[in-house]
Design a protein around this motif. Structure first.
Motif, PDB file in Angstrom:
ATOM      1  N   LEU A   9       0.827  -1.208   0.000  1.00  0.00           N
ATOM      2  CA  LEU A   9       0.000   0.000   0.000  1.00  0.00           C
ATOM      3  C   LEU A   9       0.865   1.264   0.000  1.00  0.00           C
ATOM      4  CD1 LEU A   9      -2.838  -0.979   2.512  1.00  0.00           C
ATOM      5  CD2 LEU A   9      -3.011  -0.741   0.032  1.00  0.00           C
ATOM      6  N   ALA A  10       1.996   1.244   0.737  1.00  0.00           N
ATOM      7  CA  ALA A  10       2.875   2.416   0.770  1.00  0.00           C
ATOM      8  C   ALA A  10       3.475   2.693  -0.596  1.00  0.00           C
ATOM      9  CB  ALA A  10       3.983   2.198   1.806  1.00  0.00           C
ATOM     10  N   VAL A  11       3.935   1.619  -1.286  1.00  0.00           N
ATOM     11  CA  VAL A  11       4.502   1.799  -2.624  1.00  0.00           C
ATOM     12  C   VAL A  11       3.436   2.284  -3.596  1.00  0.00           C
ATOM     13  CG1 VAL A  11       5.584   0.613  -4.557  1.00  0.00           C
ATOM     14  CG2 VAL A  11       6.343   0.138  -2.234  1.00  0.00           C
ATOM     15  N   THR A  12       2.246   1.683  -3.500  1.00  0.00           N
ATOM     16  CA  THR A  12       1.156   2.095  -4.398  1.00  0.00           C
ATOM     17  C   THR A  12       0.775   3.549  -4.165  1.00  0.00           C
ATOM     18  OG1 THR A  12       0.331  -0.175  -4.310  1.00  0.00           O
ATOM     19  CG2 THR A  12      -1.155   1.505  -5.188  1.00  0.00           C
ATOM     20  N   LYS A  13       0.742   3.943  -2.901  1.00  0.00           N
ATOM     21  CA  LYS A  13       0.378   5.331  -2.588  1.00  0.00           C
ATOM     22  C   LYS A  13       1.369   6.319  -3.193  1.00  0.00           C
ATOM     23  CE  LYS A  13       1.165   6.780   1.562  1.00  0.00           C
ATOM     24  NZ  LYS A  13       1.065   7.004   3.029  1.00  0.00           N
ATOM     25  N   GLU A  14       2.658   6.064  -3.027  1.00  0.00           N
ATOM     26  CA  GLU A  14       3.653   6.961  -3.595  1.00  0.00           C
ATOM     27  C   GLU A  14       3.615   6.956  -5.116  1.00  0.00           C
ATOM     28  OE1 GLU A  14       5.444   9.117  -1.970  1.00  0.00           O
ATOM     29  OE2 GLU A  14       4.547   8.424  -0.095  1.00  0.00           O
TER      30      GLU A  14
END
Length: 693
Positions: A9-14
């Motif tokens: 989720l963190a990678v997708t958000k960025e």
């Protein structure tokens, strides 16, 4: 599993942030490019955009040189400020060098607002740079290899997170994180403080879109992350719900409570940061004239004046209480006292007069959106029911009488012998400097006071492109005149005044003015179109829109009757008072069926008048100002006339030295030492007494 989902989720958000940010920038580039193409085909742009470059809001730290007439008269404090700004140029240019190079290279994309995590990562990456060359290479490669960079970042993030979790515990990692983030936060807060002190940091609409999109993405992924935790950890969710509905004190609860308390300091900075973002989400420039004056180190005083018809006016002052010479500055249409101080220490008439030893008063006409009035329940229709007549016969008399009362009482206290030496006459000299509509109102004031046999308290008039005669206007003003005079009975009840009524649209104008500077092609198109509306005048209309007296809290407006009064003057070709529409109404007000023609009464003007016209001014052309001059000359008035290479707004917002030097030279003509006059008068009385004896 939970950690893997959080990392994904963190990678997708960025990644989503990067895609949306680049997409918005591409749209802005397209708009700016289309504006540049449109600007190439618009006629007359060379003259219209001639002086726009002087209005850039880009922060600079170079202290402007003092003009020739000001080298000996500037106060010591402002000399110190000038030297300090020059000395700080070397140290400050290093901080802004990267921003200048970035803006010159990209030329359209301002720095975007960043989240706390991206700020920390960018700060750490800057600390690892070996030099400017590597930074430029990295920037170019990152733009070219953006898709591959995103994929590699995802794999690297997952690998590093799994490796770090096996190497150290989660509690130690959490304990180290706040100190790193807090140090980065302190660094950025210090830099933001310095920037706020040196330049306008208002955000434009595009920058607000960047920030709003980032906040929305953060909130959306926060919801998704919490939903994923609920699905992957149902027992923990059940335990939380159980504690909500059945609170009890157990050992495990105490352990969990202690852990939550220990993590509280971590969550507090994030909440503070979010609160800061939302608090500054409507970041506009709402400085007042008081803010500008006091920030530059000058004294300030606000005097509230109430007119005979109940309007509350703001008379602002840069006080020299013991001075026996004063200057009163009156603004024009859709302007305020801000215009007289907007050029800073060196280029503003108000500061120049103060540094030459004058007590400076800045007048403000009625007509603010805030509708200041004694009657708090006054309606919009009633408040805006005034014309130029009220400016000249109510506003200016109230402010000048207040100046007389204040100065006389102060001089009596500080110099008690003055009233005896002056035979109870006015113990100080007052010079008025007026622009545009302020000049017409001031002439109306002087003439009507003389007709009423009342003192006008003035020693000299300096009128910069004064209104009054509008016979030589362009076709746009002719069309507006026809519309107003034809449809006035229908428009007057529906449109009491012209202003921006809501805070949202005033805020939007304030922010768009910033975007017009950030994206020069768009600003050039707006500048050209606005110039077409006023007949090709090359004033910096876009730059004036960015001044803080057009802010979300308040702004000057124009009543319908003021606009109608100007249309009546243009139709008649005379400088007349307001026509009430019928012979009986005019007879009741003026004692004659026709309004008073002020030009016929110029013979009552008993003080020197200096008229200044602008050769580039198409709002009030030199021929219109010259008509004032011919009538005054014919009536025996001590009048002078001068033309300068200025457009209409350049008289108050220009950075050039020529006009200010000329205005100050005329002001100094009033500066004949009052003590010397009193001594000469006393000597004459003594000689007369000796001869009679």
């Amino acid at each position: 599993m939970q950690r893997l989902v959080d990392n994904v989720l963190a990678v997708t958000k960025e990644s989503v942030k990067t895609v949306t940010y680049e997409s918005l920038n591409n749209i802005v580039r397209l708009i700016n490019g289309v504006s540049a193409l449109l600007l190439t085909i618009l006629p007359g742009k060379a003259n219209i955009l001639e002086g726009v470059h002087g209005w850039e809001i880009r922060p600079t730290f170079r202290g402007p040189r003092f003009p020739r007439w000001m080298e000996n008269g500037v106060s010591s404090f402002n000399q110190f400020i000038h030297e300090l700004s020059v000395d700080s140029d070397a140290s400050s240019s290093i901080d802004y060098s990267s921003e200048e190079e970035y803006s010159d290279d990209d030329n359209i994309c301002p720095p975007s607002p960043l989240s706390q995590s991206s700020r920390a990562s960018r700060a750490s990456s800057f600390s690892r740079n070996d030099g400017k060359t590597m930074g430029w290479i990295r920037l170019i490669l990152s733009c070219i290899l953006l898709p591959a960079k995103t994929l590699l970042a995802a794999v690297s993030h997952l690998f590093n997170s799994s490796d770090s979790s096996s190497a150290r515990g989660s509690l130690s990692a959490e304990s180290e994180k706040p100190s790193h983030v807090s140090s980065v936060k302190k660094l950025h807060n210090l830099k933001d403080h310095i920037i706020h002190r040196t330049t306008d940091r208002r955000r434009g609409v595009i920058e607000d879109l960047h920030l709003a999109i980032e906040i929305f993405i953060e909130a959306l992924f926060d919801i998704v992350q919490k939903a994923a935790r609920c699905l992957l950890s149902p027992l923990e969710v059940i335990a939380i719900l159980w504690r909500w509905f059945f609170p009890c004190s157990t050992g495990s609860d105490d352990i969990r409570g202690s852990r939550s308390d220990a993590s509280a300091p971590e969550s507090e900075p994030a909440e503070t940061e979010n609160g800061t973002i939302f608090h500054h989400s409507l970041n506009t420039d709402a400085r007042t004239c008081q803010d500008v004056i006091t920030e530059l180190g000058y004294p300030y005083e606000a005097i509230h004046v109430i007119t005979a018809d109940g309007y509350v006016l703001l008379l602002e002052r840069i006080p020299r209480r013991d001075a026996r010479k004063a200057v009163y500055l009156q603004h024009g249409i859709l302007d305020s006292s801000m215009g007289w101080v907007s050029n800073g220490v060196v280029g503003s008439p108000a500061f120049a007069a103060f540094d030459q030893g004058y007590d400076v008063f800045l007048g403000n006409f009625r007509g603010l959106v805030s509708r200041e009035h004694n009657d708090k329940n006054i309606s919009s229709q009633q408040y805006w029911r005034y014309s130029i007549n009220e400016h000249g016969t109510e506003d200016i008399p109230a402010m000048i009488e207040k100046i007389y009362q204040v100065k006389t009482s102060e001089l009596k206290l500080s110099q008690p012998e003055i009233m005896e030496e002056t035979d109870n006459n006015q113990p100080f000299k007052l010079c008025a400097i007026c622009h545009s509509l302020g000049g017409a109102a001031m002439l109306m004031y002087v003439v009507t006071r003389q007709i009423e046999e009342k003192p006008h308290r003035l020693s000299r008039l300096i009128l910069l492109s004064p209104a009054g005669f509008h016979h030589d206007s362009n076709i746009v003003f002719t069309l507006v005149e026809y519309i107003f005079l034809t449809f006035a009975p229908v428009m007057a009840p529906l449109i009491p005044a012209f202003y921006i009524p809501t805070r949202f649209f005033r805020m939007l104008l304030n922010k768009l003015a910033r975007d017009f500077h950030n994206y020069p092609a768009v600003g050039g198109v707006v500048q050209t179109l606005m110039s077409y509306v006023v007949g090709g005048d090359s004033s910096n209309w876009v730059g004036v829109l960015g001044l803080p007296h057009y802010n979300m809290n308040d702004m000057p407006g124009v009543s319908f009757n003021v606009a109608l009064h100007l249309a009546q003057m243009k139709r008649s070709g005379k400088f007349r008072m307001y026509d009430y529409g019928s012979a009986s109404a005019n007879l009741e007000v003026y004692g004659s069926p026709e309004p008073l023609d002020l030009g016929e009464y110029y013979r009552f003007i008993n003080i020197p008048v200096d008229l200044v016209a602008g050769r580039k001014d198409t709002v009030i052309k030199p021929s219109m100002v010259r008509k004032h001059y011919r009538l005054m000359k014919k009536s025996g008035v001590n009048v002078s006339f001068n033309e300068l290479e200025y457009a209409h707004l350049d008289f108050t917002f220009s950075h050039n030295e020529e006009l200010l030097a000329y205005v100050m030279s005329r002001v100094l003509l009033v500066d004949r030492d009052p003590k010397r006059q009193i001594s000469e008068k006393s000597m004459k009385l003594k000689r007369k007494g000796q001869s009679s004896s």
